[in-house]
Write a protein that holds these residues in place. Structure first.
Motif, mmCIF file in Angstrom:
data_model
loop_
_atom_site.group_PDB
_atom_site.id
_atom_site.type_symbol
_atom_site.label_atom_id
_atom_site.label_comp_id
_atom_site.label_asym_id
_atom_site.label_seq_id
_atom_site.Cartn_x
_atom_site.Cartn_y
_atom_site.Cartn_z
ATOM 1 N N PHE A 1 0.825 -1.404 -0.015
ATOM 2 C CA PHE A 1 0.034 0.033 -0.251
ATOM 3 C C PHE A 1 0.891 1.264 -0.143
ATOM 4 O O PHE A 1 0.248 2.247 -0.545
ATOM 5 C CB PHE A 1 -0.631 -0.061 1.256
ATOM 6 C CG PHE A 1 -2.054 -0.978 0.898
ATOM 7 C CD1 PHE A 1 -3.130 -0.850 0.151
ATOM 8 C CD2 PHE A 1 -2.027 -2.355 1.560
ATOM 9 C CE1 PHE A 1 -4.044 -1.802 0.124
ATOM 10 C CE2 PHE A 1 -2.737 -3.250 1.489
ATOM 11 C CZ PHE A 1 -3.673 -2.939 0.583
ATOM 12 N N THR A 2 1.914 1.213 0.663
ATOM 13 C CA THR A 2 2.837 2.492 0.467
ATOM 14 C C THR A 2 3.493 2.623 -0.843
ATOM 15 O O THR A 2 3.543 3.530 -1.378
ATOM 16 C CB THR A 2 3.924 2.482 1.741
ATOM 17 O OG1 THR A 2 4.735 1.236 1.622
ATOM 18 C CG2 THR A 2 3.134 2.354 3.104
ATOM 19 N N LYS A 3 3.587 1.623 -1.545
ATOM 20 C CA LYS A 3 4.182 1.346 -2.769
ATOM 21 C C LYS A 3 3.146 2.108 -3.717
ATOM 22 O O LYS A 3 3.680 3.076 -4.445
ATOM 23 C CB LYS A 3 4.844 0.206 -3.302
ATOM 24 C CG LYS A 3 5.066 0.261 -4.794
ATOM 25 C CD LYS A 3 5.656 -1.254 -5.112
ATOM 26 C CE LYS A 3 4.512 -1.801 -5.897
ATOM 27 N NZ LYS A 3 4.918 -3.020 -6.687
ATOM 28 N N SER A 4 2.177 1.875 -3.629
ATOM 29 C CA SER A 4 1.052 2.356 -4.505
ATOM 30 C C SER A 4 0.974 3.978 -4.097
ATOM 31 O O SER A 4 0.645 4.772 -4.948
ATOM 32 C CB SER A 4 -0.331 1.749 -4.381
ATOM 33 O OG SER A 4 -0.980 1.749 -3.127
ATOM 34 N N ASN A 5 1.089 4.350 -2.692
ATOM 35 C CA ASN A 5 0.892 5.699 -2.354
ATOM 36 C C ASN A 5 1.917 6.544 -2.952
ATOM 37 O O ASN A 5 2.055 7.586 -3.161
ATOM 38 C CB ASN A 5 0.789 5.559 -0.797
ATOM 39 C CG ASN A 5 0.300 6.881 -0.228
ATOM 40 O OD1 ASN A 5 -0.274 7.847 -0.952
ATOM 41 N ND2 ASN A 5 0.864 7.199 0.881
ATOM 42 N N ASN B 1 1.656 12.499 -8.895
ATOM 43 C CA ASN B 1 1.053 13.851 -8.615
ATOM 44 C C ASN B 1 2.182 14.722 -8.827
ATOM 45 O O ASN B 1 1.927 16.033 -8.950
ATOM 46 C CB ASN B 1 0.775 13.531 -7.143
ATOM 47 C CG ASN B 1 -0.425 14.763 -6.834
ATOM 48 O OD1 ASN B 1 -1.067 15.371 -7.579
ATOM 49 N ND2 ASN B 1 -0.665 15.040 -5.563
ATOM 50 N N ALA B 2 3.467 14.478 -8.484
ATOM 51 C CA ALA B 2 4.209 15.615 -8.616
ATOM 52 C C ALA B 2 4.629 16.058 -10.266
ATOM 53 O O ALA B 2 4.753 17.165 -10.352
ATOM 54 C CB ALA B 2 5.725 15.046 -8.091
ATOM 55 N N PHE C 1 -8.544 10.652 -7.303
ATOM 56 C CA PHE C 1 -8.635 9.713 -6.422
ATOM 57 C C PHE C 1 -9.004 8.404 -7.009
ATOM 58 O O PHE C 1 -8.686 7.278 -6.606
ATOM 59 C CB PHE C 1 -9.713 10.077 -5.656
ATOM 60 C CG PHE C 1 -10.031 9.210 -4.479
ATOM 61 C CD1 PHE C 1 -9.234 8.971 -3.363
ATOM 62 C CD2 PHE C 1 -11.409 8.599 -4.590
ATOM 63 C CE1 PHE C 1 -9.458 8.235 -2.454
ATOM 64 C CE2 PHE C 1 -11.571 7.565 -3.231
ATOM 65 C CZ PHE C 1 -10.684 7.576 -2.547
ATOM 66 N N SER C 2 -9.689 8.507 -8.059
ATOM 67 C CA SER C 2 -10.120 7.253 -8.901
ATOM 68 C C SER C 2 -8.856 6.385 -9.725
ATOM 69 O O SER C 2 -8.676 5.340 -9.648
ATOM 70 C CB SER C 2 -11.308 7.612 -10.005
ATOM 71 O OG SER C 2 -10.606 8.420 -11.044
ATOM 72 N N ASP C 3 -7.953 7.473 -9.847
ATOM 73 C CA ASP C 3 -6.639 6.645 -10.538
ATOM 74 C C ASP C 3 -5.938 5.831 -9.365
ATOM 75 O O ASP C 3 -5.278 4.925 -9.605
ATOM 76 C CB ASP C 3 -5.753 7.626 -11.209
ATOM 77 C CG ASP C 3 -6.250 8.277 -12.356
ATOM 78 O OD1 ASP C 3 -6.984 7.741 -13.087
ATOM 79 O OD2 ASP C 3 -5.687 9.445 -12.768
ATOM 80 N N ALA D 1 -4.405 0.676 -6.851
ATOM 81 C CA ALA D 1 -4.428 -0.013 -5.579
ATOM 82 C C ALA D 1 -5.096 -1.337 -6.217
ATOM 83 O O ALA D 1 -4.591 -2.503 -5.708
ATOM 84 C CB ALA D 1 -5.096 0.439 -4.423
ATOM 85 N N LEU D 2 -6.357 -1.201 -6.738
ATOM 86 C CA LEU D 2 -7.074 -2.443 -6.881
ATOM 87 C C LEU D 2 -6.271 -3.492 -8.018
ATOM 88 O O LEU D 2 -6.442 -4.704 -7.968
ATOM 89 C CB LEU D 2 -8.363 -2.273 -7.665
ATOM 90 C CG LEU D 2 -9.294 -1.718 -6.516
ATOM 91 C CD1 LEU D 2 -10.584 -1.270 -7.047
ATOM 92 C CD2 LEU D 2 -9.662 -2.754 -5.533
ATOM 93 N N ASP D 3 -5.526 -2.720 -8.933
ATOM 94 C CA ASP D 3 -4.759 -3.715 -9.817
ATOM 95 C C ASP D 3 -3.603 -4.342 -9.364
ATOM 96 O O ASP D 3 -3.356 -5.598 -9.693
ATOM 97 C CB ASP D 3 -4.376 -2.554 -10.958
ATOM 98 C CG ASP D 3 -5.199 -2.057 -11.881
ATOM 99 O OD1 ASP D 3 -6.327 -2.731 -11.915
ATOM 100 O OD2 ASP D 3 -4.857 -1.052 -12.799
ATOM 101 N N GLU D 4 -3.012 -3.799 -8.244
ATOM 102 C CA GLU D 4 -1.985 -4.378 -7.257
ATOM 103 C C GLU D 4 -2.669 -5.567 -6.624
ATOM 104 O O GLU D 4 -1.857 -6.666 -6.590
ATOM 105 C CB GLU D 4 -1.368 -3.347 -6.476
ATOM 106 C CG GLU D 4 -0.241 -2.586 -7.186
ATOM 107 C CD GLU D 4 0.403 -1.339 -6.232
ATOM 108 O OE1 GLU D 4 0.569 -1.872 -5.317
ATOM 109 O OE2 GLU D 4 0.743 -0.674 -6.798
ATOM 110 N N VAL D 5 -3.752 -5.644 -6.002
ATOM 111 C CA VAL D 5 -4.403 -6.610 -5.397
ATOM 112 C C VAL D 5 -4.814 -7.671 -6.523
ATOM 113 O O VAL D 5 -4.740 -8.954 -5.962
ATOM 114 C CB VAL D 5 -5.462 -6.205 -4.638
ATOM 115 C CG1 VAL D 5 -6.483 -7.186 -3.982
ATOM 116 C CG2 VAL D 5 -5.216 -5.058 -3.486
ATOM 117 N N ASN D 6 -5.180 -7.416 -7.454
ATOM 118 C CA ASN D 6 -5.754 -8.120 -8.459
ATOM 119 C C ASN D 6 -4.152 -8.873 -9.094
ATOM 120 O O ASN D 6 -4.529 -10.330 -9.379
ATOM 121 C CB ASN D 6 -6.320 -7.640 -9.657
ATOM 122 C CG ASN D 6 -6.896 -8.619 -10.727
ATOM 123 O OD1 ASN D 6 -7.275 -9.706 -10.388
ATOM 124 N ND2 ASN D 6 -6.577 -8.256 -11.920
#
Length: 97
Positions: A10-14, A21-22, A28-30, A35-40
């Motif tokens: 989760f920190t990697k996705s964050n 963002n930089a 937020f949807s991105d 995050a969902l792609d990583e769980v998948n």
């Protein structure tokens, strides 16, 4: 299985979202989609390990339950976050204006 590995998911996705963002505006949807792609990806990885084990083509048997547990914990974390978001939404909808 180390807690740091789960936390890194989760920190990697964050951190990816912060880096993105930089350079460009991240919605937020991105962030949720990433995050969902990583769980998948963890779920698919677990399924692949299970298939390899069934075919007898895996060298390290201990990788199979580790991958399954990573996928399970990531999915449980995703469900917990979803439940919190739904609860927050319901609470907002109950607010008087």
């Amino acid at each position: 299985m180390k807690v740091e590995n789960i936390n890194n998911l989760f920190t990697k996705s964050n951190s990816n979202a912060i880096e993105k963002n930089a350079t460009e505006a991240t919605t937020f949807s991105d962030f949720l989609k990433n995050a969902l792609d990583e769980v998948n990806e963890l779920q698919i990885n677990s399924e692949n390990y299970t298939k390899l084990l069934a075919l007898g083509e895996i060298d390290n048997i201990h990788d199979v339950p580790i991958a399954a547990e990573k996928a399970k914990v990531a999915f449980q974390m995703t469900l917990a976050i979803r439940n919190k978001v739904v609860d927050a939404y319901k609470e907002i909808m109950r607010m008087q204006v």
